[in-house]
Motif scaffolding. Structure first.
Motif, PDB file in Angstrom:
ATOM      1  N   ALA A  74      37.987  42.298  30.238  1.00  0.00           N
ATOM      2  CA  ALA A  74      37.083  42.889  31.231  1.00  0.00           C
ATOM      3  C   ALA A  74      37.778  44.082  31.866  1.00  0.00           C
ATOM      4  O   ALA A  74      39.001  44.084  32.062  1.00  0.00           O
ATOM      5  CB  ALA A  74      36.701  41.869  32.291  1.00  0.00           C
ATOM      6  N   ALA A  76      38.013  46.618  35.053  1.00  0.00           N
ATOM      7  CA  ALA A  76      37.671  46.808  36.471  1.00  0.00           C
ATOM      8  C   ALA A  76      38.054  48.221  36.880  1.00  0.00           C
ATOM      9  O   ALA A  76      39.191  48.656  36.651  1.00  0.00           O
ATOM     10  CB  ALA A  76      38.437  45.792  37.321  1.00  0.00           C
ATOM     11  N   TRP A  97      33.842  45.825  36.162  1.00  0.00           N
ATOM     12  CA  TRP A  97      34.210  45.083  37.353  1.00  0.00           C
ATOM     13  C   TRP A  97      34.785  46.107  38.348  1.00  0.00           C
ATOM     14  O   TRP A  97      34.903  47.289  38.023  1.00  0.00           O
ATOM     15  CB  TRP A  97      35.297  44.044  37.036  1.00  0.00           C
ATOM     16  CG  TRP A  97      34.890  42.906  36.155  1.00  0.00           C
ATOM     17  CD1 TRP A  97      34.073  42.949  35.052  1.00  0.00           C
ATOM     18  CD2 TRP A  97      35.329  41.547  36.295  1.00  0.00           C
ATOM     19  NE1 TRP A  97      33.986  41.700  34.499  1.00  0.00           N
ATOM     20  CE2 TRP A  97      34.749  40.819  35.229  1.00  0.00           C
ATOM     21  CE3 TRP A  97      36.164  40.877  37.185  1.00  0.00           C
ATOM     22  CZ2 TRP A  97      34.970  39.447  35.060  1.00  0.00           C
ATOM     23  CZ3 TRP A  97      36.388  39.519  37.002  1.00  0.00           C
ATOM     24  CH2 TRP A  97      35.784  38.816  35.968  1.00  0.00           C
ATOM     25  N   CYS A  98      35.150  45.620  39.532  1.00  0.00           N
ATOM     26  CA  CYS A  98      35.719  46.560  40.500  1.00  0.00           C
ATOM     27  C   CYS A  98      36.958  45.978  41.169  1.00  0.00           C
ATOM     28  O   CYS A  98      36.951  44.823  41.626  1.00  0.00           O
ATOM     29  CB  CYS A  98      34.679  46.900  41.559  1.00  0.00           C
ATOM     30  SG  CYS A  98      35.188  48.279  42.597  1.00  0.00           S
ATOM     31  N   PHE A 114      28.169  46.128  42.805  1.00  0.00           N
ATOM     32  CA  PHE A 114      28.969  45.263  41.929  1.00  0.00           C
ATOM     33  C   PHE A 114      28.657  43.811  42.288  1.00  0.00           C
ATOM     34  O   PHE A 114      28.673  43.462  43.484  1.00  0.00           O
ATOM     35  CB  PHE A 114      30.478  45.502  42.130  1.00  0.00           C
ATOM     36  CG  PHE A 114      30.972  46.743  41.454  1.00  0.00           C
ATOM     37  CD1 PHE A 114      31.260  46.755  40.092  1.00  0.00           C
ATOM     38  CD2 PHE A 114      31.148  47.916  42.182  1.00  0.00           C
ATOM     39  CE1 PHE A 114      31.706  47.915  39.470  1.00  0.00           C
ATOM     40  CE2 PHE A 114      31.593  49.073  41.561  1.00  0.00           C
ATOM     41  CZ  PHE A 114      31.877  49.073  40.206  1.00  0.00           C
ATOM     42  N   GLN A 117      31.113  38.412  42.071  1.00  0.00           N
ATOM     43  CA  GLN A 117      31.981  37.688  41.123  1.00  0.00           C
ATOM     44  C   GLN A 117      32.811  38.634  40.255  1.00  0.00           C
ATOM     45  O   GLN A 117      33.769  38.216  39.615  1.00  0.00           O
ATOM     46  CB  GLN A 117      31.125  36.777  40.230  1.00  0.00           C
ATOM     47  CG  GLN A 117      30.784  35.455  40.892  1.00  0.00           C
ATOM     48  CD  GLN A 117      32.036  34.663  41.299  1.00  0.00           C
ATOM     49  OE1 GLN A 117      32.924  34.437  40.481  1.00  0.00           O
ATOM     50  NE2 GLN A 117      32.132  34.285  42.574  1.00  0.00           N
ATOM     51  N   ARG A 118      32.427  39.928  40.241  1.00  0.00           N
ATOM     52  CA  ARG A 118      33.191  40.899  39.444  1.00  0.00           C
ATOM     53  C   ARG A 118      34.084  41.773  40.321  1.00  0.00           C
ATOM     54  O   ARG A 118      34.505  42.851  39.907  1.00  0.00           O
ATOM     55  CB  ARG A 118      32.233  41.784  38.645  1.00  0.00           C
ATOM     56  CG  ARG A 118      31.515  41.003  37.576  1.00  0.00           C
ATOM     57  CD  ARG A 118      30.712  41.919  36.692  1.00  0.00           C
ATOM     58  NE  ARG A 118      30.328  41.209  35.487  1.00  0.00           N
ATOM     59  CZ  ARG A 118      29.898  41.795  34.376  1.00  0.00           C
ATOM     60  NH1 ARG A 118      29.763  43.100  34.341  1.00  0.00           N
ATOM     61  NH2 ARG A 118      29.605  41.088  33.319  1.00  0.00           N
ATOM     62  N   GLY A 140      35.085  37.402  43.123  1.00  0.00           N
ATOM     63  CA  GLY A 140      35.612  36.731  41.935  1.00  0.00           C
ATOM     64  C   GLY A 140      37.051  36.292  42.071  1.00  0.00           C
ATOM     65  O   GLY A 140      37.400  35.134  41.807  1.00  0.00           O
ATOM     66  N   ASP A 249      45.895  39.685  34.460  1.00  0.00           N
ATOM     67  CA  ASP A 249      45.419  40.997  34.911  1.00  0.00           C
ATOM     68  C   ASP A 249      46.606  41.948  34.815  1.00  0.00           C
ATOM     69  O   ASP A 249      47.570  41.828  35.574  1.00  0.00           O
ATOM     70  CB  ASP A 249      44.904  40.870  36.355  1.00  0.00           C
ATOM     71  CG  ASP A 249      44.520  42.219  36.962  1.00  0.00           C
ATOM     72  OD1 ASP A 249      44.820  43.257  36.349  1.00  0.00           O
ATOM     73  OD2 ASP A 249      43.938  42.214  38.058  1.00  0.00           O
ATOM     74  N   LEU A 289      42.219  41.061  32.099  1.00  0.00           N
ATOM     75  CA  LEU A 289      41.623  42.061  32.980  1.00  0.00           C
ATOM     76  C   LEU A 289      42.444  43.343  32.964  1.00  0.00           C
ATOM     77  O   LEU A 289      43.683  43.292  33.025  1.00  0.00           O
ATOM     78  CB  LEU A 289      41.622  41.532  34.413  1.00  0.00           C
ATOM     79  CG  LEU A 289      40.391  40.736  34.836  1.00  0.00           C
ATOM     80  CD1 LEU A 289      40.697  39.947  36.092  1.00  0.00           C
ATOM     81  CD2 LEU A 289      39.227  41.684  35.089  1.00  0.00           C
ATOM     82  N   GLU A 291      42.640  47.340  34.864  1.00  0.00           N
ATOM     83  CA  GLU A 291      42.172  47.987  36.099  1.00  0.00           C
ATOM     84  C   GLU A 291      42.407  49.493  36.101  1.00  0.00           C
ATOM     85  O   GLU A 291      43.143  50.012  36.928  1.00  0.00           O
ATOM     86  CB  GLU A 291      42.928  47.391  37.297  1.00  0.00           C
ATOM     87  CG  GLU A 291      42.829  45.907  37.426  1.00  0.00           C
ATOM     88  CD  GLU A 291      43.629  45.376  38.599  1.00  0.00           C
ATOM     89  OE1 GLU A 291      44.687  45.966  38.946  1.00  0.00           O
ATOM     90  OE2 GLU A 291      43.211  44.391  39.174  1.00  0.00           O
TER      91      GLU A 291
END
Ligand code: LLP
Length: 429
Positions: A74, A76, A97-98, A114, A117-118, A140, A249, A289, A291
């Motif tokens: 995912a 973010a 996601w953020c 957003f 949960q994200r 999230g 992440d 994750l 970012e």
């Protein structure tokens, strides 16, 4: 058309937005909008964003994530890079996601749509109200930075009556140097961010012993504007002693081209490197994750200015109507930018592009090459989407510039220019 495109490629470097070209009038355009005309209609300074450029970079991340297959990756958006609601809305709509780093960014991310949960909350000094707000919104993931935060969060979740558990990650300081400017390197052992590697086992134990918290995994972020893939591969290696975990992440940090000579790795290679290292070093997991901040927004934006004066004091100074109030990065990090006159791109006249602020250090581009600049010319600096709007300020009473989205020849202001009333708005009389 074909000649125009060729000419554009010859003149405009990879620092410019993807749609940037030199049009039939000989002017630079972005998203089909002529920057000279835009400056005259909407004023300067202004951040001009190629909307499609932002979308295409989000899609490059998502396509690369898709190609990885399972475990799921995912992406973010690190809101701090360009915390403008319209930018956040665009990435929310693309399915990202953020990552937020404060209560303020959390409010922006939720307002931009957003799904809670994200949203991932970071910060090395989260306040009680910030944590309360995050719990209330049921975001999230909260990324825990220190032992005080475990205690504070434990106390807050202990008061909940709904029995819901808050999912958390633990931030480790991986002792991997980011190979970047010292002020934006975060992964070294002596850092204000995260738990030292030797404290991670105790942090894991403390979180697991806290009712109401559910440990999902670990996080590390090594720094920003990193131009080689090598340090990214080392993050998973540093975290491997704590595997297995369901979620990893691995932060952001991919560098971008600010000038023709910088060649950052491709987004697809960045994603593939992180996913491969996670698979090899961290074993089975459910979710990886990433970012990215800068890599999504830096090149999609140019700042336009008006040249107010040109004079020779040893160097040739080209002074514009903005500077360290709309782009603090040259002053803070010695960041390098290109510059061009939007209606006469190219040229060989050596000059210093200076800001308008009361500091000798307020220099936007120390070694620019322009075509015989004159007062009244419109000048642009490309690659200003990341950490410019974000760090803009009112020094010398500067009014922060608007953000203008351009696509298919249409420009729309998505964040207006500040006014003198805004400067007075917080006064209590
Ligand atoms: N994740 C975390 C936990 C971060 O701290 C950051 C950036 C990012 C992701 C996004 O990193 P990026 O992909 O943008 O490199 N003001 C500085 C940059 C500070 C970066 C802070 N953290 C600059 O203008 O260069």
């Amino acid at each position: 058309m074909a000649t125009e495109t060729k000419e554009a490629q010859a003149t405009l470097s990879a620092a410019y937005p993807r749609s940037a070209r030199i049009n039939a009038r000989g002017a630079i355009e972005v998203g089909g909008c002529d920057l000279g005309q835009l400056a005259r209609e909407l004023g300067t300074p202004a951040y001009v964003v190629d909307e499609q450029d932002l979308r295409s970079r989000a899609r490059a991340y998502l396509d690369a994530a898709q190609r990885v297959g399972l475990p799921e990756v995912a992406v973010a958006f690190a809101a701090k890079a360009f915390p403008c609601t319209a930018v956040l809305e665009l990435f929310a709509a693309e399915g990202l996601w953020c990552d937020v780093a404060s209560g303020g960014e959390l409010a922006l991310a939720l307002a931009a749509g957003f799904p809670a949960q994200r949203v991932i909350l970071h910060g090395n000094a989260k306040s009680r109200p910030e944590l309360e707000r995050a719990l209330e919104a049921a975001i999230g993931l909260i990324v825990i930075d220190n032992f005080d935060e475990i205690a504070r969060l434990g106390e807050l979740v202990g008061r909940r009556s709904d029995g819901e558990q808050q999912r958390v990650l633990i931030r480790a300081t991986p002792d991997v140097a980011g190979q970047t400017h010292a002020k934006i390197s975060t992964g070294q052992a002596d850092s204000k961010f995260g738990f030292a590697l030797e404290d991670v086992p105790a942090a894991i134990e403390a979180v697991r012993a806290t009712p109401g918290l559910q440990l999902r995994g670990l996080h590390a972020h090594i720094g920003s504007q990193i131009l080689s893939l090598e340090p990214f591969g080392a993050i998973a290696e540093a975290l491997a002693p704590f595997a297995p975990m369901p979620v990893w992440d691995l932060g952001g940090g991919l560098g971008v081209a600010y000038s023709a000579d910088q060649q950052p790795p491709a987004i697809s290679d960045h994603v593939a490197t992180l996913a491969a290292s996670a698979r090899e070093q961290l074993g089975e997991h459910e979710l990886l994750l990433l970012e990215p901040g800068r890599a999504l927004v830096a090149n999609g934006c140019v700042t336009i200015y008006t040249v107010e004066s040109v004079k020779r004091n040893v160097s040739l100074y080209v002074a514009v109507d903005g500077g360290m109030s709309d782009n603090l990065r040259p002053m803070l990090y010695g960041a390098r930018y290109e510059a061009a006159l939007v209606e006469r791109p190219g040229g060989e006249c050596e000059c210093v592009v200076a800001g308008k602020h009361c500091e000798s250090g307020d220099i936007i581009v120390p070694h620019a090459r322009l075509a015989e600049p004159r007062a009244g010319d419109i000048l642009c600096t490309p690659a200003t989407g990341a950490y410019t709007f974000a760090m803009a300020n009112n020094y010398n009473g500067a009014l922060r510039p608007p953000v203008i989205f351009c696509a298919e020849g249409t420009a729309r202001v998505v964040c207006r220019r500040e006014t003198e009333q805004d400067l007075l708005a917080r006064d209590v009389r």
